[in-house]
Write a protein that holds these residues in place. Structure first.
Motif, PDB file in Angstrom:
ATOM      1  N   GLY A 163       0.801  -1.222   0.000  1.00  0.00           N
ATOM      2  CA  GLY A 163       0.000   0.000   0.000  1.00  0.00           C
ATOM      3  C   GLY A 163       0.832   1.269   0.000  1.00  0.00           C
ATOM      4  N   LYS A 164       1.907   1.289   0.818  1.00  0.00           N
ATOM      5  CA  LYS A 164       2.720   2.508   0.914  1.00  0.00           C
ATOM      6  C   LYS A 164       3.392   2.841  -0.417  1.00  0.00           C
ATOM      7  CE  LYS A 164       3.790   2.307   5.866  1.00  0.00           C
ATOM      8  NZ  LYS A 164       4.881   2.176   6.862  1.00  0.00           N
ATOM      9  N   LEU A 165       3.997   1.823  -1.040  1.00  0.00           N
ATOM     10  CA  LEU A 165       4.655   2.054  -2.320  1.00  0.00           C
ATOM     11  C   LEU A 165       3.646   2.480  -3.402  1.00  0.00           C
ATOM     12  CD1 LEU A 165       7.321  -0.774  -2.694  1.00  0.00           C
ATOM     13  CD2 LEU A 165       7.723   1.681  -2.445  1.00  0.00           C
ATOM     14  N   ALA A 166       2.459   1.888  -3.363  1.00  0.00           N
ATOM     15  CA  ALA A 166       1.412   2.228  -4.323  1.00  0.00           C
ATOM     16  C   ALA A 166       1.000   3.692  -4.188  1.00  0.00           C
ATOM     17  CB  ALA A 166       0.206   1.320  -4.142  1.00  0.00           C
ATOM     18  N   LEU A 167       0.850   4.167  -2.957  1.00  0.00           N
ATOM     19  CA  LEU A 167       0.465   5.563  -2.718  1.00  0.00           C
ATOM     20  C   LEU A 167       1.572   6.519  -3.150  1.00  0.00           C
ATOM     21  CD1 LEU A 167      -1.348   5.226   0.730  1.00  0.00           C
ATOM     22  CD2 LEU A 167      -2.387   5.654  -1.500  1.00  0.00           C
ATOM     23  N   ILE A 168       2.846   6.111  -2.950  1.00  0.00           N
ATOM     24  CA  ILE A 168       3.974   6.940  -3.406  1.00  0.00           C
ATOM     25  C   ILE A 168       3.915   7.105  -4.930  1.00  0.00           C
ATOM     26  CG2 ILE A 168       6.484   6.979  -3.687  1.00  0.00           C
ATOM     27  CD1 ILE A 168       6.654   5.634  -0.914  1.00  0.00           C
ATOM     28  N   ALA A 169       3.648   5.994  -5.617  1.00  0.00           N
ATOM     29  CA  ALA A 169       3.560   6.043  -7.080  1.00  0.00           C
ATOM     30  C   ALA A 169       2.368   6.884  -7.532  1.00  0.00           C
ATOM     31  CB  ALA A 169       3.446   4.630  -7.639  1.00  0.00           C
ATOM     32  N   PHE A 170       1.238   6.713  -6.836  1.00  0.00           N
ATOM     33  CA  PHE A 170       0.007   7.407  -7.229  1.00  0.00           C
ATOM     34  C   PHE A 170       0.073   8.911  -6.962  1.00  0.00           C
ATOM     35  CE2 PHE A 170      -4.461   8.722  -6.675  1.00  0.00           C
ATOM     36  CZ  PHE A 170      -4.968   8.275  -7.893  1.00  0.00           C
TER      37      PHE A 170
ATOM     38  N   ILE B 115       8.673   8.377 -11.216  1.00  0.00           N
ATOM     39  CA  ILE B 115       7.903   7.409 -10.421  1.00  0.00           C
ATOM     40  C   ILE B 115       8.747   6.163 -10.161  1.00  0.00           C
ATOM     41  CG2 ILE B 115       5.915   5.850 -10.440  1.00  0.00           C
ATOM     42  CD1 ILE B 115       4.382   7.970 -12.007  1.00  0.00           C
ATOM     43  N   THR B 116       9.362   5.649 -11.232  1.00  0.00           N
ATOM     44  CA  THR B 116      10.186   4.442 -11.113  1.00  0.00           C
ATOM     45  C   THR B 116      11.351   4.657 -10.156  1.00  0.00           C
ATOM     46  OG1 THR B 116       9.613   3.869 -13.396  1.00  0.00           O
ATOM     47  CG2 THR B 116      11.476   2.723 -12.425  1.00  0.00           C
ATOM     48  N   VAL B 117      12.005   5.815 -10.291  1.00  0.00           N
ATOM     49  CA  VAL B 117      13.172   6.118  -9.443  1.00  0.00           C
ATOM     50  C   VAL B 117      12.762   6.217  -7.978  1.00  0.00           C
ATOM     51  CG1 VAL B 117      14.934   7.841  -8.912  1.00  0.00           C
ATOM     52  CG2 VAL B 117      14.438   7.254 -11.301  1.00  0.00           C
ATOM     53  N   VAL B 118      11.687   6.964  -7.706  1.00  0.00           N
ATOM     54  CA  VAL B 118      11.237   7.159  -6.324  1.00  0.00           C
ATOM     55  C   VAL B 118      10.792   5.841  -5.711  1.00  0.00           C
ATOM     56  CG1 VAL B 118       9.482   8.263  -4.874  1.00  0.00           C
ATOM     57  CG2 VAL B 118      10.633   9.580  -6.657  1.00  0.00           C
ATOM     58  N   VAL B 119      10.031   5.044  -6.502  1.00  0.00           N
ATOM     59  CA  VAL B 119       9.570   3.749  -5.993  1.00  0.00           C
ATOM     60  C   VAL B 119      10.755   2.828  -5.732  1.00  0.00           C
ATOM     61  CG1 VAL B 119       8.317   1.642  -6.620  1.00  0.00           C
ATOM     62  CG2 VAL B 119       7.261   3.869  -6.987  1.00  0.00           C
ATOM     63  N   LEU B 120      11.764   2.863  -6.614  1.00  0.00           N
ATOM     64  CA  LEU B 120      12.956   2.039  -6.423  1.00  0.00           C
ATOM     65  C   LEU B 120      13.658   2.401  -5.109  1.00  0.00           C
ATOM     66  CD1 LEU B 120      15.137   0.029  -7.408  1.00  0.00           C
ATOM     67  CD2 LEU B 120      16.217   1.956  -8.584  1.00  0.00           C
TER      68      LEU B 120
ATOM     69  N   GLY C 207      11.423   1.455  -2.193  1.00  0.00           N
ATOM     70  CA  GLY C 207      11.295   0.002  -2.083  1.00  0.00           C
ATOM     71  C   GLY C 207      12.555  -0.640  -1.518  1.00  0.00           C
ATOM     72  N   VAL C 208      13.726  -0.159  -1.982  1.00  0.00           N
ATOM     73  CA  VAL C 208      14.985  -0.690  -1.456  1.00  0.00           C
ATOM     74  C   VAL C 208      15.104  -0.379   0.028  1.00  0.00           C
ATOM     75  CG1 VAL C 208      17.491  -0.468  -1.544  1.00  0.00           C
ATOM     76  CG2 VAL C 208      16.191  -0.654  -3.676  1.00  0.00           C
ATOM     77  N   GLY C 209      14.706   0.832   0.408  1.00  0.00           N
ATOM     78  CA  GLY C 209      14.739   1.200   1.832  1.00  0.00           C
ATOM     79  C   GLY C 209      13.854   0.292   2.660  1.00  0.00           C
ATOM     80  N   MET C 210      12.649   0.019   2.159  1.00  0.00           N
ATOM     81  CA  MET C 210      11.717  -0.876   2.874  1.00  0.00           C
ATOM     82  C   MET C 210      12.244  -2.298   2.916  1.00  0.00           C
ATOM     83  SD  MET C 210       7.972   0.379   1.534  1.00  0.00           S
ATOM     84  CE  MET C 210       7.339   2.008   1.894  1.00  0.00           C
ATOM     85  N   MET C 211      12.905  -2.728   1.836  1.00  0.00           N
ATOM     86  CA  MET C 211      13.438  -4.083   1.797  1.00  0.00           C
ATOM     87  C   MET C 211      14.559  -4.237   2.830  1.00  0.00           C
ATOM     88  SD  MET C 211      14.837  -6.246  -1.492  1.00  0.00           S
ATOM     89  CE  MET C 211      16.415  -5.385  -1.530  1.00  0.00           C
ATOM     90  N   LEU C 212      15.380  -3.184   2.971  1.00  0.00           N
ATOM     91  CA  LEU C 212      16.450  -3.218   3.974  1.00  0.00           C
ATOM     92  C   LEU C 212      15.877  -3.244   5.379  1.00  0.00           C
ATOM     93  CD1 LEU C 212      18.969  -0.673   2.372  1.00  0.00           C
ATOM     94  CD2 LEU C 212      19.182  -3.166   2.475  1.00  0.00           C
TER      95      LEU C 212
ATOM     96  N   LEU D   9       8.940  -6.773  -4.418  1.00  0.00           N
ATOM     97  CA  LEU D   9       9.534  -5.598  -5.054  1.00  0.00           C
ATOM     98  C   LEU D   9       9.697  -5.825  -6.561  1.00  0.00           C
ATOM     99  CD1 LEU D   9      10.669  -2.775  -4.546  1.00  0.00           C
ATOM    100  CD2 LEU D   9      12.914  -3.789  -4.192  1.00  0.00           C
ATOM    101  N   LEU D  10      10.095  -7.053  -6.938  1.00  0.00           N
ATOM    102  CA  LEU D  10      10.209  -7.375  -8.358  1.00  0.00           C
ATOM    103  C   LEU D  10       8.840  -7.310  -9.044  1.00  0.00           C
ATOM    104  CD1 LEU D  10      12.707 -10.395  -8.229  1.00  0.00           C
ATOM    105  CD2 LEU D  10      13.172  -8.082  -9.081  1.00  0.00           C
ATOM    106  N   THR D  11       7.825  -7.859  -8.382  1.00  0.00           N
ATOM    107  CA  THR D  11       6.457  -7.803  -8.903  1.00  0.00           C
ATOM    108  C   THR D  11       5.989  -6.356  -9.033  1.00  0.00           C
ATOM    109  OG1 THR D  11       5.968  -9.898  -7.814  1.00  0.00           O
ATOM    110  CG2 THR D  11       4.089  -8.589  -8.560  1.00  0.00           C
ATOM    111  N   PHE D  12       6.375  -5.569  -8.041  1.00  0.00           N
ATOM    112  CA  PHE D  12       5.995  -4.167  -8.034  1.00  0.00           C
ATOM    113  C   PHE D  12       6.532  -3.462  -9.281  1.00  0.00           C
ATOM    114  CE2 PHE D  12       3.936  -1.353  -5.034  1.00  0.00           C
ATOM    115  CZ  PHE D  12       4.211  -0.095  -5.567  1.00  0.00           C
ATOM    116  N   PHE D  13       7.788  -3.757  -9.634  1.00  0.00           N
ATOM    117  CA  PHE D  13       8.384  -3.118 -10.804  1.00  0.00           C
ATOM    118  C   PHE D  13       7.745  -3.597 -12.109  1.00  0.00           C
ATOM    119  CE2 PHE D  13      11.934  -1.941  -7.953  1.00  0.00           C
ATOM    120  CZ  PHE D  13      11.949  -0.590  -8.232  1.00  0.00           C
TER     121      PHE D  13
END
Length: 593
Positions: free
Chosen positions: A160-167, A257-262, A265-270, A279-283
């Protein structure tokens, strides 16, 4: 705009099956692009953790499903690419039929103020852009909406968080697009006007190519063309500037959008809040999320092109013919040919002064009447009022006692034959051009009409005879030959009323005598108006009317008018002194025959 869109959508009605099937496969194709990444996510999240045998079996099955989905997507894309374009072409053909049919209804007054190039651009380039919009517009819109909503919903489910960032970028993109859409609409409309100007200039130059070459003015024409061409480039520069800002701005936002989500997403993955597989599905879905936005970019450009073209299309259709049948107009299957002008006045729209003032004239059926006078006094105008090429400003014209405004236009004009000085022949064969006088005529009737017009002998001198191709506007024929074909066309029509508009004034003496003989033969037992440039051609007319700016100044036979020693005598001697020779009179020719 609502009414215009309603008229635009009305063109889908005859092709509803094609439209709905096109939309079905567009939706199906969009759904497939959403399903495949879900299968990939399932494999990376679930299947890889199965026992080896089960994993291989499941991956094989899912692989087959994905391959089948890809083939189904290929079919969907083919269907919307082929049948969708067929639908667009058919709708374009319907529009072309509508606008061409409307062109046929519009009167001389309309064409007096129009350039052919402008009219052609509305029936060619404008309609192509409209058909592209009608085909691609709905499917692009549907595909984009499905992909955006579908991918966003799935992204919400994944994270949800990544989706809202993209939106969060979407509202900014919409505002940006709305602002530059308005800018592009105005620019594209200007482009259409400029390309219409170029078309008009090219058409004018090519139609007069013989005049251009005779004066060795190719450089002059190139200079005129370059002015219009440069104006078009300048107009294009403005539209491309807006388009460049529009495309680059939206492209930058989608990349952002791609850069910000990346980064997020990497921050959340860490932090351990997002799995690598998610994250791969997200991309995979980010691409599905941004691609429709790019498609919408091209759609907006397409919409501006198509909709501005449709507005120009509607502009023409909204012009009502200023001369049309009354609701209670009557048929007139037979005409004797008695014509009467009662207090007729007329003036062209752009002129404040009247060309004709209070003209009163009665012509009996079968009479042979000549109109003479200096240029600009209204001879051609007076005759053009009889078939209602223009409408009288005041007064009325009667045929056999009936107001011509109460007669159906088609019936009225079917009873009138016109032979003009400037003959227009269509590209095609001699047979086709003569048959234009009565399209249902047989070959034998066409040949009989050609014999009556003294045209048969010269036609048969060509290797292909009546099947000879005469070229654009009959360029392969001499002036006298073209004139005799136009007379044959009227012979075939066989009307009771004739108008000869300076039909021999542009011919040499030898050709004039042949053509004059054909005209006199055609005029027998018909009500005939002759607009005469060479007065020696109408010396034996039953009535000669001398027109001036004040109206009919003199009337009588040739001898009577000479005895009056007035305007006609002055005109006659002026003609005679310039060395113009006479031709056979109507009576002499009749006797000769």
């Amino acid at each position: 705009m609502k009414e215009k869109l309603k008229k635009l959508f009305a063109y889908y009605k005859p092709y509803r099956f094609l439209f709905y099937s096109d939309m079905l496969f567009a939706v199906l194709g969009a759904v497939i692009t959403l399903i495949i990444p879900l299968i990939v996510r399932y494999i990376t999240n679930e299947v890889v953790y199965f026992e080896a045998g089960d994993a291989v079996k499941m991956i094989t099955e899912l692989g087959i499903v994905m391959i089948l989905l890809v083939f189904l997507e290929i079919f969907c894309n083919f269907y919307i690419g082929y049948f969708g374009h067929i639908m667009g072409a058919k709708m374009e053909a319907d529009m072309r039929k509508d606008i061409f049919g409307h062109y046929q209804k519009l009167t001389f007054a309309f064409y007096d103020n129009q350039k052919v190039g402008h009219l052609l651009s509305r029936i060619t380039s404008d309609l192509f852009d409209i058909s592209e919009l009608l085909h691609h517009g709905p499917e692009d819109l549907v595909i984009s909406v499905i992909k955006i909503i579908g991918s966003f919903s799935i992204l919400l489910m994944v994270n949800g968080k990544l989706a809202l960032i993209a939106f969060a970028f979407i509202p900014v993109m919409l505002l940006f697009a709305f602002y530059y859409n308005r800018k592009m609409k105005a620019a594209f409309k200007k482009n259409r006007e400029k390309i219409a100007d170029i078309n008009s200039q090219i058409e004018d130059s090519l139609a007069g190519i013989r005049v251009v070459k005779s004066f060795a003015n190719e450089k002059v024409e190139m200079k005129k063309f370059n002015v219009g061409n440069n104006n078009f480039v300048e107009a294009k520069k403005l539209s491309y500037r807006y388009m460049g800002i529009y495309n680059s701005g939206l492209g930058a936002m989608t990349t952002l959008i791609t850069v910000v989500v990346l980064l997020a997403g990497v921050g959340m993955m860490l932090n351990g809040t997002v799995a690598l597989a998610d994250l791969l599905t997200f991309f995979l879905y980010i691409n599905n999320f941004t691609d429709p936005v790019k498609k919408l970019v091209s759609f907006t450009e397409q919409f501006q092109n198509g909709y501005s073209g449709f507005e120009r299309f509607l502009e023409i259709l909204s012009i009502a013919p200023d001369i049309a049948d009354k609701p209670d107009a009557e048929a007139m299957p037979k005409v004797r040919g008695e014509i009467e002008f009662k207090d007729v006045s007329f003036g062209y729209e752009e002129q404040s002064e009247r060309v004709l003032r209070h003209v009163n004239l009665k012509v009996k059926a079968g009479d042979y009447v000549a109109l003479v006078g200096s240029s600009g006094v209204g001879k051609t105008t007076l005759c053009s009022l009889i078939p209602r090429f223009y409408e009288v400003s005041d007064g009325a014209i009667f045929i056999d006692g009936k107001d011509i405004r109460d007669i159906r236009l088609n019936d009225l004009r079917n009873h009138i034959g016109i032979v003009q000085q400037d003959v227009y022949l269509f590209a095609g064969t001699i047979m086709d051009n003569i048959r234009y006088g009565r399209p249902e005529a047989t070959d034998e009737e066409v040949i009989r009409a050609a014999r009556n017009a003294n045209a048969h002998d010269f036609i048969m001198s060509f290797p292909d005879g009546y099947d000879t191709d005469i070229g654009q506007r009959g360029v392969k024929l001499s002036g006298g030959q073209k004139q005799r074909l136009s007379i044959a066309r009227v012979f075939l029509k066989n009307p009771p009323i004739l108008i000869f508009d300076e039909a021999t004034s542009a011919l040499d003496n030898e050709s004039e005598q042949v053509v004059q003989k054909s005209l006199e033969h055609l005029a027998k037992n018909r009500t005939t108006f002759v607009i005469a440039h060479r007065l020696t051609t109408i010396q034996n007319a039953q009535r000669i009317l001398v027109l001036t700016e004040s109206g009919i100044a003199e009337e009588g036979t040739h001898e009577e008018l000479l005895e009056k020693r007035g305007i006609y005598e002055s005109l006659y001697h002026r003609n005679f002194d310039t060395g113009l020779s006479g031709v056979m009179s109507k009576e002499a020719i009749i006797k000769d025959e």
